[in-house]
Design a protein around this motif. Structure first.
Motif, mmCIF file in Angstrom:
data_model
loop_
_atom_site.group_PDB
_atom_site.id
_atom_site.type_symbol
_atom_site.label_atom_id
_atom_site.label_comp_id
_atom_site.label_asym_id
_atom_site.label_seq_id
_atom_site.Cartn_x
_atom_site.Cartn_y
_atom_site.Cartn_z
ATOM 1 N N VAL A 119 -10.561 -6.876 10.381
ATOM 2 C CA VAL A 119 -11.594 -6.330 9.426
ATOM 3 C C VAL A 119 -12.966 -6.612 9.918
ATOM 4 N N ALA A 120 -13.161 -7.694 10.834
ATOM 5 C CA ALA A 120 -14.419 -7.889 11.423
ATOM 6 C C ALA A 120 -15.172 -6.603 11.946
ATOM 7 N N LYS A 121 -16.293 -6.867 11.870
ATOM 8 C CA LYS A 121 -17.186 -5.638 12.234
ATOM 9 C C LYS A 121 -16.661 -4.206 11.579
ATOM 10 N N ARG A 122 -15.906 -4.017 10.626
ATOM 11 C CA ARG A 122 -15.801 -2.951 9.923
ATOM 12 C C ARG A 122 -16.204 -2.719 8.654
ATOM 13 N N SER A 123 -16.752 -1.172 8.499
ATOM 14 C CA SER A 123 -17.273 -1.396 7.127
ATOM 15 C C SER A 123 -16.273 -1.154 5.879
ATOM 16 N N ASP A 124 -16.623 -1.317 4.768
ATOM 17 C CA ASP A 124 -15.908 -1.251 3.555
ATOM 18 C C ASP A 124 -14.988 -0.081 3.616
ATOM 19 N N GLU A 125 -15.401 1.338 3.894
ATOM 20 C CA GLU A 125 -14.652 2.469 3.919
ATOM 21 C C GLU A 125 -13.725 2.486 5.035
ATOM 22 N N GLU A 126 -13.937 1.792 6.220
ATOM 23 C CA GLU A 126 -13.055 1.797 7.449
ATOM 24 C C GLU A 126 -11.910 0.762 6.867
ATOM 25 N N ILE A 127 -12.008 -0.332 6.269
ATOM 26 C CA ILE A 127 -11.069 -1.220 5.962
ATOM 27 C C ILE A 127 -10.029 -0.360 4.641
ATOM 28 N N ALA A 128 -10.848 0.185 3.900
ATOM 29 C CA ALA A 128 -10.103 0.868 2.720
ATOM 30 C C ALA A 128 -9.314 2.071 3.430
ATOM 31 N N ALA A 129 -9.487 2.574 4.455
ATOM 32 C CA ALA A 129 -8.892 3.518 5.202
ATOM 33 C C ALA A 129 -7.509 2.688 5.912
ATOM 34 N N ILE A 130 -7.902 1.551 6.306
ATOM 35 C CA ILE A 130 -6.866 1.023 6.905
ATOM 36 C C ILE A 130 -5.730 0.867 6.018
ATOM 37 N N PHE A 131 -6.158 0.388 4.843
ATOM 38 C CA PHE A 131 -5.262 -0.073 3.650
ATOM 39 C C PHE A 131 -4.488 1.232 3.255
ATOM 40 N N ALA A 132 -5.184 2.298 3.321
ATOM 41 C CA ALA A 132 -4.690 3.686 2.647
ATOM 42 C C ALA A 132 -3.512 3.926 3.755
ATOM 43 N N ALA A 133 -3.677 3.794 4.895
ATOM 44 C CA ALA A 133 -2.564 4.103 5.818
ATOM 45 C C ALA A 133 -1.611 3.234 5.850
ATOM 46 N N ARG A 134 -1.632 2.223 5.307
ATOM 47 C CA ARG A 134 -0.399 1.125 4.997
ATOM 48 C C ARG A 134 0.203 1.109 3.690
ATOM 49 N N ALA A 135 -0.525 1.636 2.653
ATOM 50 C CA ALA A 135 -0.004 1.393 1.481
ATOM 51 C C ALA A 135 1.403 1.946 1.138
ATOM 52 N N ALA A 136 1.909 3.117 1.713
ATOM 53 C CA ALA A 136 3.156 3.584 1.609
ATOM 54 C C ALA A 136 4.090 2.663 2.168
ATOM 55 N N PHE A 137 3.573 1.953 3.301
ATOM 56 C CA PHE A 137 4.826 1.009 3.891
ATOM 57 C C PHE A 137 4.988 -0.213 3.021
ATOM 58 N N TYR A 138 4.242 -0.822 2.330
ATOM 59 C CA TYR A 138 4.076 -1.856 1.639
ATOM 60 C C TYR A 138 5.322 -1.368 0.589
ATOM 61 N N GLU A 139 4.594 -0.318 -0.087
ATOM 62 C CA GLU A 139 5.845 0.075 -1.324
ATOM 63 C C GLU A 139 7.216 0.221 -0.799
ATOM 64 N N GLU A 140 7.123 0.989 0.413
ATOM 65 C CA GLU A 140 8.686 1.285 0.923
ATOM 66 C C GLU A 140 9.326 -0.021 1.316
ATOM 67 N N CYS A 141 8.759 -1.051 1.586
ATOM 68 C CA CYS A 141 9.564 -2.309 2.024
ATOM 69 C C CYS A 141 9.811 -3.264 0.644
ATOM 70 N N ALA A 142 9.172 -2.883 -0.588
ATOM 71 C CA ALA A 142 8.849 -4.026 -1.453
ATOM 72 C C ALA A 142 10.234 -3.866 -2.259
ATOM 73 N N THR A 143 10.905 -4.871 -2.853
ATOM 74 C CA THR A 143 12.118 -4.858 -3.783
ATOM 75 C C THR A 143 11.357 -4.781 -5.180
ATOM 76 N N PHE A 144 10.153 -5.322 -5.303
ATOM 77 C CA PHE A 144 9.352 -4.954 -6.662
ATOM 78 C C PHE A 144 8.019 -5.300 -6.434
ATOM 79 N N VAL A 145 6.881 -4.900 -7.066
ATOM 80 C CA VAL A 145 5.535 -4.793 -6.984
ATOM 81 C C VAL A 145 5.044 -5.725 -8.037
ATOM 82 N N VAL A 146 4.100 -6.459 -7.611
ATOM 83 C CA VAL A 146 3.225 -7.270 -8.689
ATOM 84 C C VAL A 146 1.875 -7.052 -8.324
ATOM 85 N N GLU A 147 1.130 -6.565 -9.401
ATOM 86 C CA GLU A 147 -0.240 -6.154 -9.310
ATOM 87 C C GLU A 147 -1.042 -7.656 -9.453
ATOM 88 N N THR A 148 -2.050 -7.958 -8.648
ATOM 89 C CA THR A 148 -2.757 -8.971 -8.634
ATOM 90 C C THR A 148 -4.254 -8.747 -8.906
#
Ligand code: S3P
Length: 174
Positions: free
Chosen positions: A121-150
């Motif tokens: 995340v160093a030297k990346r804009s908020d939009e770029e970081i949010a895009a990295i998350f968006a690209a991973r979000a489905a992977f977290y869901e896919e691997c989870a036994t269950f989800v807890v909102e923080t």
């Protein structure tokens, strides 16, 4: 008897929640980033600088593959879900808990966390970081036994939620 796995994006609170959860359960706690730093004898930031991200991902993969301890809470690094072979390992483990955090929350946390420098995340804009998350979000869901909102909850509230879910699942024989 089991080991509990925490996954989620950077700034989700995996380390803090993991430490507290382990304390409540009387389990050991490990954080893969710290483990890698200890074995490599350098910070993650230096590791990325010296060997590059691909080498770090391989190291992270081996750390996951070789972890066989029980009665641990493991806080993983936010990028662990990137490798398909890691996702296969995580999907075969249980419970894997996805600490799900909204971009506005982790972006704020990443700015105030002075504990560690995160090369992704160093030297990346908020939009770029949010895009990295968006690209991973489905992977977290896919691997989870269950989800807890923080989001705006305290670590103690998140741990209480996790413990309640674990108890409920145990009661259901899952
Ligand atoms: C990374 C997350 C970090 C660390 C590394 C890469 C990522 O862990 O493994 O800087 O790609 O999401 P945390 O999620 O504990 O910050």
């Amino acid at each position: 008897m089991q080991t509990i796995w925490l996954i989620g994006f950077m700034g989700a609170g995996k380390t803090t929640v993991g430490q507290l959860l382990a304390e409540r359960l009387g389990y050991q706690h490990t954080d893969f980033d710290y483990k890698i730093e200890a074995v490599a004898n350098m910070t993650i930031e230096s590791y990325f600088e010296k060997y590059g991200e691909a080498a770090f991902r391989q190291f992270e993969h081996e750390t996951l593959r070789d972890f066989k301890e029980t009665e641990y809470v493991v806080s993983t690094g936010g990028g662990i879900v990137l490798k398909p072979e890691n996702r296969a390992v995580l999907k075969a483990l249980s419970p894997v808990i996805y600490l799900k955090t909204a971009p506005e929350v982790f972006l704020k946390r990443l700015k105030t966390d002075e504990r560690t420098v995160r090369p992704v995340v160093a030297k990346r804009s908020d939009e770029e970081i949010a895009a990295i998350f968006a690209a991973r979000a489905a992977f977290y869901e896919e691997c989870a036994t269950f989800v807890v909102e923080t989001n705006e909850r305290t670590p103690a509230e998140i741990v209480a939620d996790i413990l309640a879910q674990l108890e409920m699942r145990e009661g259901e024989g899952q």
